[in-house]
Design a protein around this motif. Structure first.
Motif, PDB file in Angstrom:
ATOM      1  N   ASP A  16     -30.134  22.642 -10.175  1.00 48.51           N
ATOM      2  CA  ASP A  16     -31.234  23.143  -9.351  1.00 48.51           C
ATOM      3  C   ASP A  16     -32.425  23.399 -10.255  1.00 48.51           C
ATOM      4  O   ASP A  16     -32.294  24.059 -11.289  1.00 48.51           O
ATOM      5  CB  ASP A  16     -30.840  24.458  -8.660  1.00 48.51           C
ATOM      6  CG  ASP A  16     -29.799  24.257  -7.579  1.00 48.51           C
ATOM      7  OD1 ASP A  16     -29.861  23.227  -6.874  1.00 48.51           O
ATOM      8  OD2 ASP A  16     -28.912  25.124  -7.441  1.00 48.51           O
ATOM      9  N   TRP A  17     -33.584  22.905  -9.866  1.00 55.17           N
ATOM     10  CA  TRP A  17     -34.792  23.005 -10.689  1.00 55.17           C
ATOM     11  C   TRP A  17     -35.733  24.057 -10.135  1.00 55.17           C
ATOM     12  O   TRP A  17     -35.928  24.158  -8.935  1.00 55.17           O
ATOM     13  CB  TRP A  17     -35.486  21.648 -10.769  1.00 55.17           C
ATOM     14  CG  TRP A  17     -34.598  20.661 -11.449  1.00 55.17           C
ATOM     15  CD1 TRP A  17     -33.728  19.786 -10.860  1.00 55.17           C
ATOM     16  CD2 TRP A  17     -34.427  20.497 -12.849  1.00 55.17           C
ATOM     17  NE1 TRP A  17     -33.047  19.075 -11.810  1.00 55.17           N
ATOM     18  CE2 TRP A  17     -33.459  19.494 -13.050  1.00 55.17           C
ATOM     19  CE3 TRP A  17     -35.000  21.094 -13.971  1.00 55.17           C
ATOM     20  CZ2 TRP A  17     -33.054  19.067 -14.309  1.00 55.17           C
ATOM     21  CZ3 TRP A  17     -34.614  20.679 -15.221  1.00 55.17           C
ATOM     22  CH2 TRP A  17     -33.651  19.678 -15.388  1.00 55.17           C
ATOM     23  N   SER A  33     -33.878  24.354 -15.540  1.00 58.70           N
ATOM     24  CA  SER A  33     -32.602  24.616 -14.911  1.00 58.70           C
ATOM     25  C   SER A  33     -31.633  25.106 -15.975  1.00 58.70           C
ATOM     26  O   SER A  33     -31.939  25.049 -17.167  1.00 58.70           O
ATOM     27  CB  SER A  33     -32.064  23.335 -14.258  1.00 58.70           C
ATOM     28  OG  SER A  33     -30.906  23.604 -13.496  1.00 58.70           O
TER      29      SER A  33
END
Length: 167
Positions: A16-17, A33
């Motif tokens: 997940d960024w 991340s």
């Protein structure tokens, strides 16, 4: 984590960024991340990201180059691994390079190991520092880009030497 390049495409679409604004106030953002591997946090950073243009720039590669430069100088620093990866941002897949580092500082690579590798693999016209900086980037950056990075580093070093000699 040692300074290395992982050229084989890695599927990292599970990450997940999170947007982090550039300190310069420009429109782009660096996305970051992290993941835990065997109880250690590994942090990942992309080059500049723009929702229209995608991932642009060479920030991740610059991290690796500075890592190598500091290793040669014997300065303790955070080491980076450059990873060729497939990632997903807001539902869109990208093939890009990202940098990975641990959440604590580790001493740089052994100078002896760099010297041995240099003797085995360098071009005759390369200095040890130039070899260390360029090592493994042949399939990532063009020769012109690698030459320009080396030129910039040389000019900064010459400026530093001139400054020191004025004292």
């Amino acid at each position: 984590m040692k300074s290395t390049i992982i050229s084989e495409l890695q599927d990292m679409t599970y990450l997940d960024w999170v947007k982090i604004r550039n300190s310069s106030g420009t429109a782009g953002s660096f996305l970051k991340s992290y993941n835990e591997i065997n109880g250690r946090k590994i942090y990942y950073k992309l080059s500049n990201y723009d929702s229209y243009y995608g991932i642009t720039g060479w920030e991740c590669i610059n991290e690796l180059i500075v890592d190598r430069f500091l290793s040669v100088l014997g300065i303790e620093h955070l080491s980076y691994t450059l990873i060729h990866a497939k990632i997903n941002i807001y539902g869109k897949d990208y093939i890009t390079w990202l940098s990975a580092s641990e959440d604590f500082k580790q001493p740089g690579e052994s100078k002896i190991a760099l010297d041995v590798y240099y003797q085995l693999e360098r071009r005759k016209e390369e200095s040890p520092l130039e070899f260390c900086i360029r090592m493994g980037l042949e399939n990532i950056l063009s020769k012109e880009h690698r030459d320009k990075i080396w030129e910039m580093l040389q000019k900064r070093w010459e400026y530093y030497e001139d400054f020191c000699n004025q004292r």
